[in-house]
Design a protein around this motif. Structure first.
Motif, PDB file in Angstrom:
ATOM      1  N   TYR A 175       0.856  -1.193   0.000  1.00  0.00           N
ATOM      2  CA  TYR A 175       0.000   0.000   0.000  1.00  0.00           C
ATOM      3  C   TYR A 175       0.890   1.240   0.000  1.00  0.00           C
ATOM      4  O   TYR A 175       2.098   1.155   0.272  1.00  0.00           O
ATOM      5  CB  TYR A 175      -0.915   0.012   1.230  1.00  0.00           C
ATOM      6  CG  TYR A 175      -0.187   0.111   2.549  1.00  0.00           C
ATOM      7  CD1 TYR A 175       0.028   1.345   3.157  1.00  0.00           C
ATOM      8  CD2 TYR A 175       0.289  -1.036   3.200  1.00  0.00           C
ATOM      9  CE1 TYR A 175       0.699   1.445   4.376  1.00  0.00           C
ATOM     10  CE2 TYR A 175       0.957  -0.947   4.411  1.00  0.00           C
ATOM     11  CZ  TYR A 175       1.155   0.299   4.989  1.00  0.00           C
ATOM     12  OH  TYR A 175       1.833   0.401   6.182  1.00  0.00           O
ATOM     13  N   ARG A 176       0.294   2.380  -0.317  1.00  0.00           N
ATOM     14  CA  ARG A 176       1.017   3.640  -0.266  1.00  0.00           C
ATOM     15  C   ARG A 176       0.849   4.262   1.115  1.00  0.00           C
ATOM     16  O   ARG A 176      -0.277   4.468   1.592  1.00  0.00           O
ATOM     17  CB  ARG A 176       0.518   4.602  -1.340  1.00  0.00           C
ATOM     18  CG  ARG A 176       0.938   4.206  -2.748  1.00  0.00           C
ATOM     19  CD  ARG A 176       0.585   5.293  -3.739  1.00  0.00           C
ATOM     20  NE  ARG A 176       1.253   6.564  -3.394  1.00  0.00           N
ATOM     21  CZ  ARG A 176       1.081   7.703  -4.049  1.00  0.00           C
ATOM     22  NH1 ARG A 176       0.252   7.742  -5.087  1.00  0.00           N
ATOM     23  NH2 ARG A 176       1.714   8.795  -3.679  1.00  0.00           N
ATOM     24  N   LYS A 177       1.946   4.546   1.764  1.00  0.00           N
ATOM     25  CA  LYS A 177       1.905   5.113   3.117  1.00  0.00           C
ATOM     26  C   LYS A 177       1.124   6.418   3.156  1.00  0.00           C
ATOM     27  O   LYS A 177       0.349   6.660   4.080  1.00  0.00           O
ATOM     28  CB  LYS A 177       3.328   5.331   3.631  1.00  0.00           C
ATOM     29  CG  LYS A 177       4.099   4.058   3.894  1.00  0.00           C
ATOM     30  CD  LYS A 177       5.520   4.338   4.371  1.00  0.00           C
ATOM     31  CE  LYS A 177       6.401   4.808   3.235  1.00  0.00           C
ATOM     32  NZ  LYS A 177       7.822   4.931   3.656  1.00  0.00           N
ATOM     33  N   SER A 178       1.331   7.272   2.154  1.00  0.00           N
ATOM     34  CA  SER A 178       0.662   8.572   2.158  1.00  0.00           C
ATOM     35  C   SER A 178      -0.852   8.416   2.048  1.00  0.00           C
ATOM     36  O   SER A 178      -1.610   9.171   2.683  1.00  0.00           O
ATOM     37  CB  SER A 178       1.183   9.440   1.009  1.00  0.00           C
ATOM     38  OG  SER A 178       0.911   8.834  -0.244  1.00  0.00           O
ATOM     39  N   PHE A 180      -2.655   5.815   3.103  1.00  0.00           N
ATOM     40  CA  PHE A 180      -3.137   5.331   4.399  1.00  0.00           C
ATOM     41  C   PHE A 180      -3.126   6.475   5.419  1.00  0.00           C
ATOM     42  O   PHE A 180      -4.079   6.643   6.189  1.00  0.00           O
ATOM     43  CB  PHE A 180      -2.289   4.159   4.878  1.00  0.00           C
ATOM     44  CG  PHE A 180      -2.835   2.805   4.497  1.00  0.00           C
ATOM     45  CD1 PHE A 180      -2.998   1.808   5.442  1.00  0.00           C
ATOM     46  CD2 PHE A 180      -3.198   2.537   3.180  1.00  0.00           C
ATOM     47  CE1 PHE A 180      -3.508   0.560   5.095  1.00  0.00           C
ATOM     48  CE2 PHE A 180      -3.701   1.303   2.823  1.00  0.00           C
ATOM     49  CZ  PHE A 180      -3.857   0.306   3.778  1.00  0.00           C
ATOM     50  N   ASP A 181      -2.058   7.257   5.441  1.00  0.00           N
ATOM     51  CA  ASP A 181      -1.955   8.355   6.404  1.00  0.00           C
ATOM     52  C   ASP A 181      -3.051   9.393   6.190  1.00  0.00           C
ATOM     53  O   ASP A 181      -3.673   9.871   7.151  1.00  0.00           O
ATOM     54  CB  ASP A 181      -0.582   9.022   6.313  1.00  0.00           C
ATOM     55  CG  ASP A 181       0.542   8.142   6.819  1.00  0.00           C
ATOM     56  OD1 ASP A 181       0.239   7.151   7.517  1.00  0.00           O
ATOM     57  OD2 ASP A 181       1.716   8.428   6.505  1.00  0.00           O
ATOM     58  N   ASP A 305       7.208   5.536  -1.394  1.00  0.00           N
ATOM     59  CA  ASP A 305       5.983   5.696  -0.594  1.00  0.00           C
ATOM     60  C   ASP A 305       5.345   4.354  -0.272  1.00  0.00           C
ATOM     61  O   ASP A 305       4.313   4.289   0.394  1.00  0.00           O
ATOM     62  CB  ASP A 305       4.992   6.579  -1.367  1.00  0.00           C
ATOM     63  CG  ASP A 305       3.813   7.057  -0.511  1.00  0.00           C
ATOM     64  OD1 ASP A 305       4.015   7.297   0.701  1.00  0.00           O
ATOM     65  OD2 ASP A 305       2.698   7.187  -1.054  1.00  0.00           O
ATOM     66  N   ASP A 307       4.772   0.638   1.395  1.00  0.00           N
ATOM     67  CA  ASP A 307       4.988  -0.164   2.594  1.00  0.00           C
ATOM     68  C   ASP A 307       4.143  -1.414   2.426  1.00  0.00           C
ATOM     69  O   ASP A 307       3.381  -1.543   1.457  1.00  0.00           O
ATOM     70  CB  ASP A 307       4.586   0.621   3.850  1.00  0.00           C
ATOM     71  CG  ASP A 307       5.243   0.062   5.115  1.00  0.00           C
ATOM     72  OD1 ASP A 307       5.848  -1.033   5.050  1.00  0.00           O
ATOM     73  OD2 ASP A 307       5.143   0.714   6.169  1.00  0.00           O
ATOM     74  N   LYS A 384      12.582  -4.411   5.540  1.00  0.00           N
ATOM     75  CA  LYS A 384      11.368  -4.967   6.139  1.00  0.00           C
ATOM     76  C   LYS A 384      11.102  -6.370   5.621  1.00  0.00           C
ATOM     77  O   LYS A 384      10.628  -7.242   6.357  1.00  0.00           O
ATOM     78  CB  LYS A 384      10.177  -4.057   5.849  1.00  0.00           C
ATOM     79  CG  LYS A 384       8.913  -4.476   6.583  1.00  0.00           C
ATOM     80  CD  LYS A 384       7.829  -3.417   6.502  1.00  0.00           C
ATOM     81  CE  LYS A 384       6.610  -3.832   7.296  1.00  0.00           C
ATOM     82  NZ  LYS A 384       5.555  -2.775   7.283  1.00  0.00           N
TER      83      LYS A 384
END
Length: 442
Positions: A175-178, A180-181, A305, A307, A384
């Motif tokens: 997924y894209r961290k941004s 989700f954030d 971006d 994760d 990771k």
């Protein structure tokens, strides 16, 4: 299909890769290799093999990547070029599109193959060993920096080694961290968390899962993870070995669960490649994507971006401690013209030096199999990935590597695609799979 480098990669869980191989091979029953596919590979090989070893030798190197297809090609090309320069060997590269290479591999090995070629650990390597199509590499082992776990993953049922590992990578939910954030979303840990997250994504006009199966193999990863989450790792490996029934309640549960999850996936997956699905995730049109870390190849502009998280548990009694983590590497074709030079090259390809050259020449989020390889240029995904694989209790190779190749390609690809076309006909799909499994596994 960039990070920073630190300490050595955790490798404790790699022992289970060997266990998975043994579990698969318990039921090894080869149906004979199908001779078919394109003739593109048949032209490889020939009589200009050069000296058998040492400076001035010629080695033909078959690669399952083509120039322009992504960083995976760059890695292999850099390794081949470095070996040629350092040893004076004339390395003749034969690069073939990935799917074409796999579909034509049987014809390739039974014709005039290259000396060294890219391949995979697991059942598919073992099948070729059983049929005398690849060379015994026992005299190449041990390889400095290569653990006993990787040696086990390179070993066929006869106890001999036929493979040299290069790297490995986990399948997970990316997924894209941004994204989700911005939405206040967090990776789910339980089934309830998972379902709530997907419902919320849909409520905001985001398709929860990117999904493309035009190539046939990507959806195998979905089956693998659902089966391991619902029925456990041991059942999954026994099923791959032909020791469990495909028309039993356990497998029907997998397809029924998948059917309930399909509305959360992109529609019409058979008309979409994995790269096209990845692009939708990269654009934020889809919130997540279940794939290997090579997904970063298709979304290079937002790779920093990205994760991921491991697929959440669906049954608390089984948990979420199993995953697919395929091992890629090299074999020597038994029909190759220059066996000694090929063995010399393949041993070098498994070295820390070769791994470092590959990582320095392409930004690909894969983890080197050789423990002596530098990790200083690893990106966040690589670090990771190493942690996740190190923490996993059980690791599978992937359906088309864990089971009979004929069964995976001629039975499971069309069967899964039939299911995706008509997800309500679970009884019909599973009965058909079992009927064909009977003829292949006995």
């Amino acid at each position: 299909m960039s990070l920073s480098r630190s300490s050595a990669v955790p490798r404790s869980a790699l022992v289970t890769m060997a266990a998975s191989r043994r579990s698969v091979l318990r039921g090894l029953a080869l149906s004979g290799l199908a001779v078919g596919g394109a003739n593109l590979l048949a032209a490889c090989g020939g009589d200009d093999s050069g000296p058998s070893s040492g400076s001035g030798a010629t080695v033909k190197f078959g690669m399952n990547e083509v120039e322009g297809a992504g960083p995976a090609y760059d890695r292999l090309k850099a390794m081949a070029d470095a070996y040629a320069k350092d040893t004076g060997t004339d390395v003749k590269i034969n690069s073939v599109e990935h799917n074409t290479f796999q579909e034509s591999i049987n014809t390739y090995l039974q014709g005039s193959p290259d000396d060294v070629f890219t391949w995979f650990a697991g059942f598919r390597m073992a099948q070729f060993a059983e049929n005398g199509l690849i060379t015994d590499l026992s005299d190449v082992w041990p390889i400095d920096g290569m653990s006993d776990s990787f040696k086990e993953a390179s070993t066929a049922p006869d106890g001999k080694q036929y493979f040299v590992p290069k790297d490995y990578y986990p399948w997970a939910v990316f997924y894209r961290k941004s994204v989700f954030d911005e939405n206040g979303w967090a990776p789910p840990e339980t089934k309830d968390d998972f379902m709530s997250l997907m419902d919320e994504m849909q409520g905001k006009g985001v398709t929860p899962f990117a999904f493309g199966d035009k190539d046939g193999w990507p959806a195998m990863g979905t089956f693998d993870i659902l089966n391991m989450r619902l029925n456990g790792y041991d059942f999954h490996m026994s099923l791959m070995a032909g020791e469990e029934k495909w028309d039993g309640d356990e497998v029907k549960l997998v397809f029924d669960t998948w059917r309930t999850l399909l509305p959360y996936h992109q529609a019409d997956p058979l008309g979409r490649t994995w790269q096209e699905a990845a692009t939708a995730m990269g654009k934020g049109e889809c919130g997540m994507y279940l794939l290997g870390t090579f997904v970063a190849d298709a979304v290079a502009d937002v790779a920093d971006d990205l994760d991921f998280f491991t697929f959440p548990e669906l049954d608390a009694s089984i948990g979420a401690d199993a995953l697919d983590a395929p091992i890629d590497g090299f074999c020597v074709a038994a029909g190759g013209q220059n066996q000694e030079a090929a063995k010399a090259m393949i041993k070098w390809l498994g070295s820390a030096e070769a791994a470092d050259i590959a990582n320095d020449n392409a930004d690909v989020p894969f983890i080197a199999a050789n423990s002596g390889a530098s990790t200083s240029t690893y990106n966040a995904l690589q670090k990771k990935s190493a942690e996740v694989v190190g923490a996993a209790a059980n690791i599978a190779q992937f359906m088309d590597r864990d089971t009979n190749a004929d069964f995976a390609n001629t039975v499971m690809i069309p069967s899964i695609q039939d299911f995706l076309k008509n997800p309500d006909d679970i009884d019909g799909v599973t009965a058909s799979i079992q009927e064909q499994a009977n003829s292949i596994f006995g």
